[in-house]
Structures are given as structure tokens and as C-alpha cells.
Design a protein around this motif. Sequence first.
Motif, PDB file in Angstrom:
ATOM      1  N   CYS A  18     -16.043 103.449 -25.586  1.00 51.47           N
ATOM      2  CA  CYS A  18     -16.932 102.743 -24.646  1.00 51.47           C
ATOM      3  C   CYS A  18     -17.908 101.826 -25.381  1.00 51.47           C
ATOM      4  O   CYS A  18     -18.176 100.707 -24.918  1.00 51.47           O
ATOM      5  N   GLN A 165     -15.054 107.105 -17.233  1.00 47.27           N
ATOM      6  CA  GLN A 165     -15.766 106.718 -16.016  1.00 47.27           C
ATOM      7  C   GLN A 165     -17.203 107.261 -16.047  1.00 47.27           C
ATOM      8  O   GLN A 165     -18.158 106.548 -15.746  1.00 47.27           O
ATOM      9  N   ASP A 166     -17.343 108.535 -16.410  1.00 46.83           N
ATOM     10  CA  ASP A 166     -18.679 109.169 -16.444  1.00 46.83           C
ATOM     11  C   ASP A 166     -19.555 108.548 -17.527  1.00 46.83           C
ATOM     12  O   ASP A 166     -20.757 108.371 -17.340  1.00 46.83           O
ATOM     13  N   LEU A 168     -19.481 105.529 -18.642  1.00 50.29           N
ATOM     14  CA  LEU A 168     -19.928 104.194 -18.243  1.00 50.29           C
ATOM     15  C   LEU A 168     -20.814 104.205 -16.996  1.00 50.29           C
ATOM     16  O   LEU A 168     -21.539 103.261 -16.735  1.00 50.29           O
ATOM     17  N   ASN A 169     -20.749 105.304 -16.243  1.00 48.40           N
ATOM     18  CA  ASN A 169     -21.552 105.410 -15.010  1.00 48.40           C
ATOM     19  C   ASN A 169     -22.297 106.741 -14.974  1.00 48.40           C
ATOM     20  O   ASN A 169     -22.077 107.557 -14.078  1.00 48.40           O
ATOM     21  N   TYR A 190     -28.458 101.047 -23.928  1.00 43.26           N
ATOM     22  CA  TYR A 190     -27.970 101.554 -22.637  1.00 43.26           C
ATOM     23  C   TYR A 190     -28.126 100.538 -21.513  1.00 43.26           C
ATOM     24  O   TYR A 190     -27.344 100.554 -20.568  1.00 43.26           O
ATOM     25  N   THR A 194     -25.094 100.284 -18.731  1.00 43.89           N
ATOM     26  CA  THR A 194     -25.132 100.885 -17.393  1.00 43.89           C
ATOM     27  C   THR A 194     -26.411 100.504 -16.644  1.00 43.89           C
ATOM     28  O   THR A 194     -27.429 100.223 -17.263  1.00 43.89           O
ATOM     29  N   ASP A 195     -26.316 100.553 -15.307  1.00 48.56           N
ATOM     30  CA  ASP A 195     -27.496 100.282 -14.465  1.00 48.56           C
ATOM     31  C   ASP A 195     -28.276 101.561 -14.180  1.00 48.56           C
ATOM     32  O   ASP A 195     -29.295 101.531 -13.496  1.00 48.56           O
ATOM     33  N   ALA A 196     -27.765 102.685 -14.654  1.00 43.55           N
ATOM     34  CA  ALA A 196     -28.390 103.980 -14.339  1.00 43.55           C
ATOM     35  C   ALA A 196     -29.825 104.023 -14.872  1.00 43.55           C
ATOM     36  O   ALA A 196     -30.134 103.394 -15.886  1.00 43.55           O
TER      37      ALA A 196
END
Length: 443
Positions: A18, A165-166, A168-169, A190, A194-196
Motif C-alpha cells: 500500500c 481494503q482495510d 487503505l480505508n 496518512y 486516507t480521509d479517515a
Amino acid sequence: MKISIFGLGYVGCVGIGCLSKQGHHMVGVDVSDVKVDLINQGKPTIVEKDIDQLISEGHQAGRIRATHDYMDAVTNTDISFLCVGTPSSDNGHLDLTYILQTAHQIGQALKEKNGFHIVVIRSTVFPGTNAKMTEIIEQESGKKHDVDFAVVSNPEFLREGTAVQDYLNPPLTVLGSSCPKAIEVMRSLYQDLTDAPIEVVEIGVAEMIKYVNNSYHALKVVFANEVGNICKQLGIDSHEVMRIFCMDKQLNISPYYFRPGFAYGGSCLPKDLKGLKTLAHDLYLETPVLNAIEHSNELHILQVIRQIEHLENHRAVQGLPKMRIGVLGLSFKAGTDDMRNSPIVNVIESLHGKGYDVRIYDKNVSLSRLIGRNKSVIASKLPHLNEMLQEDLTAVTDWADCIIIANKDDAFRQARIAIGTPIIDLVRIKELEGQEGYNGLCW
Ligand SMILES: NC(=O)c1ccc[n+]([C@@H]2O[C@H](COP(=O)([O-])OP(=O)(O)OC[C@H]3O[C@@H](n4cnc5c(N)ncnc54)[C@H](O)[C@@H]3O)[C@@H](O)[C@H]2O)c1
């Protein structure tokens, strides 16, 4: 950036794939020949959706390589992510052998390196590990933390099966470090990925969160299974029950109730839990998780009495008379006069039985107005309530040697409690925290 990753298992391999996708130059480090060879052939070390492509693309672009040589990895990168295993030891403790080994290795390499280096702990580790790692790296390298290098706790939340998936999100990114400069570098890393939300927290919080997450996830599985077993025996569709359960986002799937505080009580929780347990029992079903809830709650009530006894023992050593105890709040929560199953009533009953002089203030509870079940609770548990109940808050706070705060009545925020008076707060009144003598029940 140039990033090294120690440990090429599930977490490390996904991390390499990633981060290289983001354009970073990655060096993987592992003690396993097989894993190092696989990465150097452009192949993943694990089976996961999308990982083959990520590793292959990164390798072809010249952004991924692997080595056994930790000196090479550290001296040629700016950040080292630690993703080595932290298995359980035979006695259930955490085996930190691998992670501490990497601390020694990184320390040795940093001795030879010029320039700031960030060490990121992705592995799941016990609280205190960040400090231990820092100490080892300082000793090995002769360098100073937060000046020459920094350690950042950054727990990984991925699940196997959906790991890429996890990664990246993530639901959120948690960072804990004593070094603001390192936090800023990690934040920018980060923010690109990601937008998290990114939560910068105390190191202990960052180290603790993964244990709390996974224990809660385990509890969810077992809870749903126990409910499922009861439903099945009753011929009720358990999946439908849990679907409806999950639709309540106010009380069920929500932050509500998730605050460390006092024991639960009131007219519904104790009664309905007992009801469900009885249902299971009558069906000859074992429900150990449901059965354990009440016991845990009782222990929490006992904890208040133990804290009082602890204070009393100190006073006894100093030759002081037995403590006078003031209780602020009697109903199970502010804004009601309901004392059915109010756990503080049990605490007062026990303290009274142990010979403590107790005075109580609760603006919603008045003896003259008590009727029905409330009246019988008091008649059976606190027949002396009459003498204990005060009309005025200061008649309790000015008199008591120790204060217990049992509900969140607004008036308690401004309560005038002499500095140094022991306060046992069961509900976390922020305004009193920090006052000398203050003691939160479980925070
Ligand atoms: N697997 C998951 O789903 C997951 C999710 C989140 C967090 N975690 C945590 O992340 C950590 C790693 O988990 P994992 O499942 O990837 O472990 P893993 O066992 O798959 O991989 C660990 C790797 O570390 C290597 N290693 C050991 N010592 C080393 C050293 N000194 N230098 C370089 N490499 C070394 C091992 O050879 C192995 O390849 C653990 O703390 C785990 O609890 C795991």
C-alpha cells in the motif's frame, strides 16, 4: 519517502504494497529467507485480495525490495515501521522478543546513521513498550530520543481477508508520540493515504486501544452467539433479532454506556438481564458471558467500599476518628428519584453496616414524597435514611471527611469541597478533577 518495514507477514506485506502504491520507496526486512526472496521476486508473502498486483507493480517500478540486512534498511530510509509478530507466551503474556530485538537492531544501525529517523510501532504491544523501545534505541545508538530519532505508536487495524481494503480505508488512524516533529511527518504520510480521521493521543492510549478493540470484538461475537443459542431454542430468528438490535444507533451501536463510571442499576437493566439469563437457564443453555455481567457489576460496587476502607486505614494509622462520609446523589442517575436497584444504595447500606456516619444530598429524593417500590427499597435497605438525608448540599460537603459523588447533578460541578478532602467520583465530574484529594473510580 524512503520507508523500511520490519516483519514481512500480514501487516508488513500489506504495508509495503500500500505504501509503495503511494509512491514511497520501500525496503522490507525479515529473518525469513523465503519471505525476503518472495518480495524480491515481486511476489507477496501472504494470500490476500489485491496484494499480488500491489507488490508486483511496486517491484517492477523499482520501489520495493527486501533484505535481511537491518543496517542497510535503517541507514537508507527515513522511517522504519515495525510489523514483527507479538505472539502470546505460554503463560498468556505478550512475547515481546521480536519487537525488542528490532529495537536493538535499529539502535545499532542508528549509531551509524546521520539524520533524523522515525520508528513506528505497528505491532500490537502492551502499554509501556514505546518507552522500553526508546530506552533500548538510546542505549544502543548513543542518540537522544525526540532529537535524533523518535518512536511513534501507530496500531494497525486491518483484518485478514480484507487487509488491503482495510489498510487503505481504516476507521481512523491513531498516533501517539512524545515527538511533535514525528507526528507531523506521520500525519502527512496518512493524509495522502486516507480521509479517515487522524487522532493524536497519549502514547498509553495508542498502545492500549488495539487490546480494547479486539477484546470488544471477541465479546461481540460471543454475545451474538449466546443470543443466537437462546433464540434458536425458542424458535426465534436470531439473525432478525440482531439485525433489529443493530438498527438502534442511539443506545446499542453507539457511544452511549461506553464511559468508564459506576455500576449499572435502575429498574430495567438488572431486571431484564436476569430475565434473559433465566430464560437461557430454563432452556438448559450455558451463557457464561451473560452470567458474568452481574458479577462484574457487583465487584465494581465493592470497589467503592474498598477505596473507602483504604482511606480509613490511613486515617486509623494517624489516630484519626472514623471518617464521616458525604454522598452526593442517591438515585441511579441525575434527574430522577428512582432508587430501585440504585447501586449507591447498596454502597451506603454497606458503609452504614460498617459503622460509618453517612449524610446524603439528592435534590430529587425526599422522604415525604417516597411512594411505591421506592419506599419499600428504602424501608428495607436504608431505614435510617431519614437521619442521613440533608436538604442542603453544603450541610453534607462542609461536614464530611470524604465525599462520594454518585450522579451527575449539575449542582455537584460547583460543589464547595475543601481542598484535600478525599473525593471518590463515580461519574467523572470534570470540574473537580485535578483538585487535591480527587480520585476517579476507574480513570
Ligand atoms: N494479522 C493481523 O490481522 C493483524 C492486524 C493488526 C495488527 N496485527 C499485529 O501486527 C503484528 C504483526 O502481525 P502479523 O500477523 O503480520 O505477524 P506475522 O507472524 O504474519 O509476521 C511477522 C513477521 O515478523 C518477522 N520477524 C520476526 N522477527 C523479526 C526481526 N527481528 N526482523 C525482521 N523480521 C522479523 C517474522 O519472520 C514474520 O515474517 C502483531 O503484533 C499482530 O498482533 C496483526
